[in-house]
Design an enzyme around this catalytic site. Structure first.
Site, PDB file in Angstrom:
ATOM      1  N   LYS A  13     -18.525  20.307  -9.417  1.00 26.25           N
ATOM      2  CA  LYS A  13     -18.468  21.214  -8.271  1.00 26.25           C
ATOM      3  C   LYS A  13     -19.836  21.808  -7.950  1.00 26.25           C
ATOM      4  O   LYS A  13     -20.244  21.881  -6.782  1.00 26.25           O
ATOM      5  CB  LYS A  13     -17.462  22.343  -8.550  1.00 26.25           C
ATOM      6  CG  LYS A  13     -17.542  23.508  -7.582  1.00 26.25           C
ATOM      7  CD  LYS A  13     -16.414  24.497  -7.818  1.00 26.25           C
ATOM      8  CE  LYS A  13     -16.559  25.292  -9.101  1.00 26.25           C
ATOM      9  NZ  LYS A  13     -17.407  26.492  -8.970  1.00 26.25           N
ATOM     10  N   ARG A  88     -11.209  33.969  -6.717  1.00 21.59           N
ATOM     11  CA  ARG A  88     -10.590  33.420  -7.920  1.00 21.59           C
ATOM     12  C   ARG A  88      -9.173  33.954  -8.096  1.00 21.59           C
ATOM     13  O   ARG A  88      -8.449  33.479  -8.977  1.00 21.59           O
ATOM     14  CB  ARG A  88     -11.417  33.836  -9.131  1.00 21.59           C
ATOM     15  CG  ARG A  88     -12.295  32.750  -9.719  1.00 21.59           C
ATOM     16  CD  ARG A  88     -12.802  33.262 -11.046  1.00 21.59           C
ATOM     17  NE  ARG A  88     -13.574  32.337 -11.823  1.00 21.59           N
ATOM     18  CZ  ARG A  88     -14.819  31.956 -11.598  1.00 21.59           C
ATOM     19  NH1 ARG A  88     -15.446  32.382 -10.532  1.00 21.59           N
ATOM     20  NH2 ARG A  88     -15.436  31.154 -12.416  1.00 21.59           N
ATOM     21  N   ARG A 127     -20.536  14.573 -23.745  1.00 14.85           N
ATOM     22  CA  ARG A 127     -21.731  15.391 -23.527  1.00 14.85           C
ATOM     23  C   ARG A 127     -22.300  15.874 -24.867  1.00 14.85           C
ATOM     24  O   ARG A 127     -21.569  16.310 -25.746  1.00 14.85           O
ATOM     25  CB  ARG A 127     -21.384  16.587 -22.640  1.00 14.85           C
ATOM     26  CG  ARG A 127     -22.589  17.426 -22.263  1.00 14.85           C
ATOM     27  CD  ARG A 127     -22.313  18.245 -21.051  1.00 14.85           C
ATOM     28  NE  ARG A 127     -21.398  19.357 -21.346  1.00 14.85           N
ATOM     29  CZ  ARG A 127     -21.127  20.323 -20.475  1.00 14.85           C
ATOM     30  NH1 ARG A 127     -21.652  20.302 -19.278  1.00 14.85           N
ATOM     31  NH2 ARG A 127     -20.300  21.282 -20.799  1.00 14.85           N
ATOM     32  N   ARG A 161     -20.882  20.462 -28.027  1.00 10.30           N
ATOM     33  CA  ARG A 161     -20.501  21.881 -27.924  1.00 10.30           C
ATOM     34  C   ARG A 161     -19.027  22.045 -28.277  1.00 10.30           C
ATOM     35  O   ARG A 161     -18.191  21.235 -27.892  1.00 10.30           O
ATOM     36  CB  ARG A 161     -20.711  22.367 -26.487  1.00 10.30           C
ATOM     37  CG  ARG A 161     -22.097  22.881 -26.204  1.00 10.30           C
ATOM     38  CD  ARG A 161     -22.287  23.149 -24.722  1.00 10.30           C
ATOM     39  NE  ARG A 161     -21.131  23.788 -24.100  1.00 10.30           N
ATOM     40  CZ  ARG A 161     -21.114  24.231 -22.839  1.00 10.30           C
ATOM     41  NH1 ARG A 161     -22.186  24.094 -22.092  1.00 10.30           N
ATOM     42  NH2 ARG A 161     -20.045  24.779 -22.339  1.00 10.30           N
ATOM     43  N   ARG A 172      -8.819  24.341 -21.083  1.00 11.51           N
ATOM     44  CA  ARG A 172      -9.576  24.927 -19.950  1.00 11.51           C
ATOM     45  C   ARG A 172      -9.056  24.357 -18.624  1.00 11.51           C
ATOM     46  O   ARG A 172      -8.941  25.071 -17.627  1.00 11.51           O
ATOM     47  CB  ARG A 172     -11.073  24.629 -20.079  1.00 11.51           C
ATOM     48  CG  ARG A 172     -11.784  25.544 -21.079  1.00 11.51           C
ATOM     49  CD  ARG A 172     -13.108  24.951 -21.530  1.00 11.51           C
ATOM     50  NE  ARG A 172     -14.115  24.904 -20.476  1.00 11.51           N
ATOM     51  CZ  ARG A 172     -15.187  24.095 -20.513  1.00 11.51           C
ATOM     52  NH1 ARG A 172     -15.370  23.266 -21.527  1.00 11.51           N
ATOM     53  NH2 ARG A 172     -16.058  24.115 -19.526  1.00 11.51           N
TER      54      ARG A 172
HETATM   55  P1  ADP Z   1     -17.516  29.197 -14.936  1.00  8.38           P
HETATM   56  O1  ADP Z   1     -18.228  29.512 -16.215  1.00  8.38           O
HETATM   57  O2  ADP Z   1     -16.009  29.260 -15.054  1.00  8.38           O
HETATM   58  O3  ADP Z   1     -18.013  28.046 -14.141  1.00  8.38           O
HETATM   59  P2  ADP Z   1     -18.853  31.027 -13.080  1.00  8.38           P
HETATM   60  O4  ADP Z   1     -20.199  30.542 -13.421  1.00  8.38           O
HETATM   61  O5  ADP Z   1     -18.365  30.853 -11.691  1.00  8.38           O
HETATM   62  O6  ADP Z   1     -17.737  30.475 -14.068  1.00  8.38           O
HETATM   63  O7  ADP Z   1     -18.708  32.559 -13.467  1.00  8.38           O
HETATM   64  C1  ADP Z   1     -19.068  33.042 -14.748  1.00  8.38           C
HETATM   65  C2  ADP Z   1     -18.338  34.335 -15.071  1.00  8.38           C
HETATM   66  O8  ADP Z   1     -18.567  35.311 -14.037  1.00  8.38           O
HETATM   67  C3  ADP Z   1     -16.813  34.200 -15.103  1.00  8.38           C
HETATM   68  O9  ADP Z   1     -16.371  33.770 -16.359  1.00  8.38           O
HETATM   69  C4  ADP Z   1     -16.381  35.626 -14.785  1.00  8.38           C
HETATM   70  O10 ADP Z   1     -16.487  36.467 -15.900  1.00  8.38           O
HETATM   71  C5  ADP Z   1     -17.395  36.062 -13.752  1.00  8.38           C
HETATM   72  N1  ADP Z   1     -16.943  35.783 -12.355  1.00  8.38           N
HETATM   73  C6  ADP Z   1     -17.551  34.937 -11.473  1.00  8.38           C
HETATM   74  N2  ADP Z   1     -16.882  34.912 -10.304  1.00  8.38           N
HETATM   75  C7  ADP Z   1     -15.830  35.759 -10.450  1.00  8.38           C
HETATM   76  C8  ADP Z   1     -14.757  36.156  -9.604  1.00  8.38           C
HETATM   77  N3  ADP Z   1     -14.625  35.687  -8.353  1.00  8.38           N
HETATM   78  N4  ADP Z   1     -13.863  37.047 -10.085  1.00  8.38           N
HETATM   79  C9  ADP Z   1     -13.979  37.540 -11.329  1.00  8.38           C
HETATM   80  N5  ADP Z   1     -14.949  37.201 -12.185  1.00  8.38           N
HETATM   81  C10 ADP Z   1     -15.881  36.322 -11.755  1.00  8.38           C
END
Ligand code: ADP
Ligand code: ZN
Length: 216
Positions: A13, A88, A127, A161, A172
């Site tokens: 993504k 989300r 990975r 990992r 997940r």
């Molecule tokens: P991932 O690690 O699932 O790809 P992201 O990089 O999008 O997630 O986000 C990292 C962290 O930031 C999430 O685990 C969450 O704690 C927080 N976060 C990001 N976007 C949101 C959202 N829309 N609502 C709540 N928490 C968020």
């Protein structure tokens, strides 16, 4: 153009989002990146979200909605944007609707990136990452020259990992499907979603997304 993007972990993504926004000249607004930057900068927001993020939880709807509302009212967003990582939850989707209504704007397309779970498990299971320098490899597609030894830094610290192990990946993915389904349905009811298969090369997916945008 105002775009949302959904996709399971390991589906690519982020790559698709980055390339589509670069090609279309849109700001790529990733809430995860914004929050990580806030934590790194030690800002007030960063202090509020650090603990939750480290524990792998979600930041409160109230807080993240504030962050997104601020961001979508900055000057560079006038010509559109791609939101990545938001909404989300359903309350976040409703808050986004309310904000856009206030701004007399609307979402044009909700991009849903799809890759079969089994393919994601294969990709992530292969990975490998170097604990010394962060270089990444793939056991099948881009292996190290010597088993377990990093080509980049020479340390014998190339490992899998913990959260890339098949059982963890499957859980997940299950969480993603369960949590995201109602959101995708919310946008499906509005006729805004379009699915793109990213099992192959991301470049093909990016081209398909751009063709869909051009057709709207
Ligand atoms: P991932 O690690 O699932 O790809 P992201 O990089 O999008 O997630 O986000 C990292 C962290 O930031 C999430 O685990 C969450 O704690 C927080 N976060 C990001 N976007 C949101 C959202 N829309 N609502 C709540 N928490 C968020
Ligand atoms: Zn290394």
């Amino acid at each position: 153009m105002r775009l949302l993007i959904f996709g399971p972990p390991g589906a690519g993504k982020g790559t698709v989002a980055k390339e589509v926004t670069a090609a279309e000249g849109l700001p790529h607004i990733s809430t995860g990146d914004m929050l990580r930057a806030a934590v790194a900068a030690g800002s007030e927001l960063g202090a509020k979200v650090k603990g939750v993020m480290e524990a792998g939880g979600l930041v409160s709807d109230e807080l993240i909605i504030d962050v997104v509302e601020d961001r979508l009212q900055q000057g560079d967003t006038a010509g559109g944007w791609l939101l990545d990582g938001f909404p989300r939850t359903l309350p976040q989707a409703e808050a986004l609707d309310a904000l856009l209504q206030k701004l007399a704007q609307r979402v044009d397309l909700v991009i849903v990136i799809e890759v079969a779970d089994a393919t994601i498990v294969d990709r992530l299971a292969g990975r490998r990452v170097c604990l010394a320098c962060g270089a990444t490899y793939h056991a099948t597609f881009s292996p190290t020259k010597a088993e377990g030894v990093c080509d980049a830094c020479g340390e014998a610290k190339v490992v899998q990992r913990e959260d890339d192990k098949p059982d963890t990946v499957l859980s997940r993915l299950a969480t993603y499907h369960e949590k995201t389904k109602p959101l995708i349905e919310y946008y499906e009811r509005q006729g805004l979603t379009q699915s793109f298969d990213n099992s192959g090369a991301p470049a093909a997916t990016v081209a398909a997304v751009r063709a869909a945008l051009a057709a709207r």
